[in-house]
Design an enzyme around this catalytic site. Structure first.
Site, PDB file in Angstrom:
ATOM      1  CG  LEU A  45      -1.884  -1.209   1.309  1.00 52.85           C
ATOM      2  CD1 LEU A  45      -2.776  -1.090   2.552  1.00 52.85           C
ATOM      3  CD2 LEU A  45      -2.739  -1.337   0.050  1.00 52.85           C
ATOM      4  CG  HIS A  46       1.071   3.346  -3.331  1.00 54.50           C
ATOM      5  ND1 HIS A  46      -0.004   4.087  -3.773  1.00 54.50           N
ATOM      6  CD2 HIS A  46       1.205   2.323  -4.217  1.00 54.50           C
ATOM      7  CE1 HIS A  46      -0.480   3.548  -4.884  1.00 54.50           C
ATOM      8  NE2 HIS A  46       0.230   2.461  -5.162  1.00 54.50           N
ATOM      9  CG  HIS A  49      -3.102   1.224  -2.416  1.00 54.62           C
ATOM     10  ND1 HIS A  49      -1.739   1.085  -2.530  1.00 54.62           N
ATOM     11  CD2 HIS A  49      -3.638   0.441  -3.388  1.00 54.62           C
ATOM     12  CE1 HIS A  49      -1.450   0.246  -3.515  1.00 54.62           C
ATOM     13  NE2 HIS A  49      -2.593  -0.147  -4.070  1.00 54.62           N
ATOM     14  CE  LYS A 161      -0.439   3.720 -11.730  1.00 56.20           C
ATOM     15  NZ  LYS A 161      -0.735   2.374 -12.203  1.00 56.20           N
ATOM     16  CG  ASP A 162      -4.761   0.702 -12.205  1.00 57.11           C
ATOM     17  OD1 ASP A 162      -3.791   0.298 -12.848  1.00 57.11           O
ATOM     18  OD2 ASP A 162      -4.696   0.988 -10.992  1.00 57.11           O
ATOM     19  CB  VAL A 188      -2.192   9.698  -5.120  1.00 50.27           C
ATOM     20  CG1 VAL A 188      -1.142  10.333  -4.227  1.00 50.27           C
ATOM     21  CG2 VAL A 188      -3.586   9.879  -4.531  1.00 50.27           C
ATOM     22  CB  SER A 198       2.499  -1.827  -5.822  1.00 49.30           C
ATOM     23  OG  SER A 198       1.327  -1.394  -5.172  1.00 49.30           O
TER      24      SER A 198
HETATM   25  P1  AMP Z   1      -3.602  -2.317  -6.844  1.00 52.55           P
HETATM   26  O1  AMP Z   1      -3.173  -2.625  -5.444  1.00 52.55           O
HETATM   27  O2  AMP Z   1      -2.494  -1.835  -7.722  1.00 52.55           O
HETATM   28  O3  AMP Z   1      -4.446  -3.398  -7.450  1.00 52.55           O
HETATM   29  O4  AMP Z   1      -4.564  -1.061  -6.715  1.00 52.55           O
HETATM   30  C1  AMP Z   1      -5.684  -1.086  -5.875  1.00 52.55           C
HETATM   31  C2  AMP Z   1      -6.505   0.145  -6.158  1.00 52.55           C
HETATM   32  O5  AMP Z   1      -5.720   1.306  -5.882  1.00 52.55           O
HETATM   33  C3  AMP Z   1      -6.943   0.228  -7.621  1.00 52.55           C
HETATM   34  O6  AMP Z   1      -8.271   0.720  -7.672  1.00 52.55           O
HETATM   35  C4  AMP Z   1      -5.957   1.215  -8.188  1.00 52.55           C
HETATM   36  O7  AMP Z   1      -6.446   1.921  -9.313  1.00 52.55           O
HETATM   37  C5  AMP Z   1      -5.762   2.153  -7.005  1.00 52.55           C
HETATM   38  N1  AMP Z   1      -4.521   2.901  -7.153  1.00 52.55           N
HETATM   39  C6  AMP Z   1      -3.287   2.403  -7.429  1.00 52.55           C
HETATM   40  N2  AMP Z   1      -2.398   3.412  -7.564  1.00 52.55           N
HETATM   41  C7  AMP Z   1      -3.085   4.559  -7.361  1.00 52.55           C
HETATM   42  C8  AMP Z   1      -2.721   5.949  -7.360  1.00 52.55           C
HETATM   43  N3  AMP Z   1      -1.488   6.356  -7.605  1.00 52.55           N
HETATM   44  N4  AMP Z   1      -3.695   6.856  -7.110  1.00 52.55           N
HETATM   45  C9  AMP Z   1      -4.972   6.462  -6.866  1.00 52.55           C
HETATM   46  N5  AMP Z   1      -5.374   5.181  -6.845  1.00 52.55           N
HETATM   47  C10 AMP Z   1      -4.443   4.233  -7.095  1.00 52.55           C
END
Ligand code: AMP
Length: 302
Positions: A45-46, A49, A161-162, A188, A198
């Site tokens: 997580l960053h 998230h 982002k996605d 973000v 990540s």
């Molecule tokens: P992930 O853990 O990469 O599957 O991402 C989980 C959720 O966090 C997804 O809905 C991503 O689109 C969102 N997410 C990942 N990176 C960002 C970011 N930089 N800003 C906003 N949401 C993000």
């Protein structure tokens, strides 16, 4: 005792691996009149998230986060094995965020022995990430559907982002009539513009410097779009910029923001970009306002 919405008392999330337990708790909360928000993640997580968790905590009485590195959305030779996993660090990131439940199932729970069911997605899932990663969105749709069953929240939060993923998930919810609302939240970024991901931890120092070229190409797209260039012209200039930075471009395109088909004036468009940095592949995007839109640029802020 349940806290009123917006209350600031810190709660420790309850980490649950059992789908029946998490489902029971969420259904009980909803039956008690609590609005439940859900943030699905793959962990590591960053701040991106956490922004989704913040948004959920603002609008809901209770927040659930899932942490599950979903094997079926990784293709052969992709980074499933090396994808960063650290539940302790993730729980530290969530401390003080008013998260009630962290659902962290085992792979065998989500994909039991002999599992044979997959969701097939078409339409907006076909191009871009769907082309570069053939079974990716089928894996995403399958796990999201399962997670929405185990975590039957009122609303789920996804990151812009996605962007293509948000379109695919909205399509999934509409097509299967899943009883959940989808909210898309802004990307973000690091101070220099790189979208938080990540996967950024994989980058060498040189690749990290190069990677800022992705968001630079999107800023360029915003300017050129506002100047009235066609989608093809904008995409070509994005590619030129990316290549001038030495980035191996998977795609750079300007398409309709909702259908991901050809951009049609005056509907909002989206600039999508994917690039490779050694063994690391990163994606980014920005929304481009409809051409007759007199308001401020929707840029990074949806
Ligand atoms: P992930 O853990 O990469 O599957 O991402 C989980 C959720 O966090 C997804 O809905 C991503 O689109 C969102 N997410 C990942 N990176 C960002 C970011 N930089 N800003 C906003 N949401 C993000």
């Amino acid at each position: 005792m349940a806290l009123p919405r917006g209350a600031t008392k810190e709660i420790e999330p309850r980490v649950i691996a059992d789908p029946e337990v998490v489902r029971g708790e969420i259904l009980a909360a909803r039956q008690a009149g609590r609005r439940v928000g859900f943030v699905p993640t793959m962990g590591s997580l960053h701040a991106g998230h956490v922004s989704l968790v913040d948004r959920a905590a603002d609008a809901c009485d209770e927040v659930a986060v899932s942490i599950f590195v979903n094997p079926t959305q990784f293709g052969p030779g992709e980074d499933f094995e090396r994808y960063p996993r650290d539940l302790t660090a993730d729980l530290a990131m969530l401390a003080g965020q008013n998260v009630r439940w962290v659902y962290a199932p085992a792979a065998e729970t989500i994909y039991p022995l002999g599992h044979a069911t997959r969701i097939v997605v078409d339409g907006p899932a076909r191009r871009f990430e769907g082309e570069a990663r053939r079974s990716h969105f089928s894996g995403v749709a399958t796990v999201v559907c399962r997670l929405f069953h185990d975590v039957p929240a009122d609303v789920a939060y996804f990151g812009a982002k996605d962007w293509q993923q948000t379109i695919v998930v909205k399509r999934l919810v509409a097509d299967l009539g899943l009883p959940i609302e989808i909210i898309v939240c802004p990307t973000v970024r690091e101070p220099d513009g790189l979208a938080m991901s990540s996967r950024n931890v994989y980058l060498t120092v040189a690749e990290r410097q190069q990677a800022v070229g992705l968001s630079e190409s999107l800023r360029l797209a915003e300017v050129l779009w506002e100047d009235g260039l066609s989608p093809e012209e904008v995409a070509n200039d994005m590619k030129k910029h990316l290549r001038s930075r030495g980035i191996a471009v998977d795609y750079a395109a300007v398409v309709d923001a909702e259908t991901l088909g050809p951009a049609v004036d005056p509907a909002p468009a989206v600039a999508l970009v994917a690039g490779r940095f050694g063994t690391t592949r990163l994606i980014d995007n920005c929304l481009l306002p409809g051409r007759d839109d007199q308001g401020p640029s929707i840029g990074w802020d949806l």
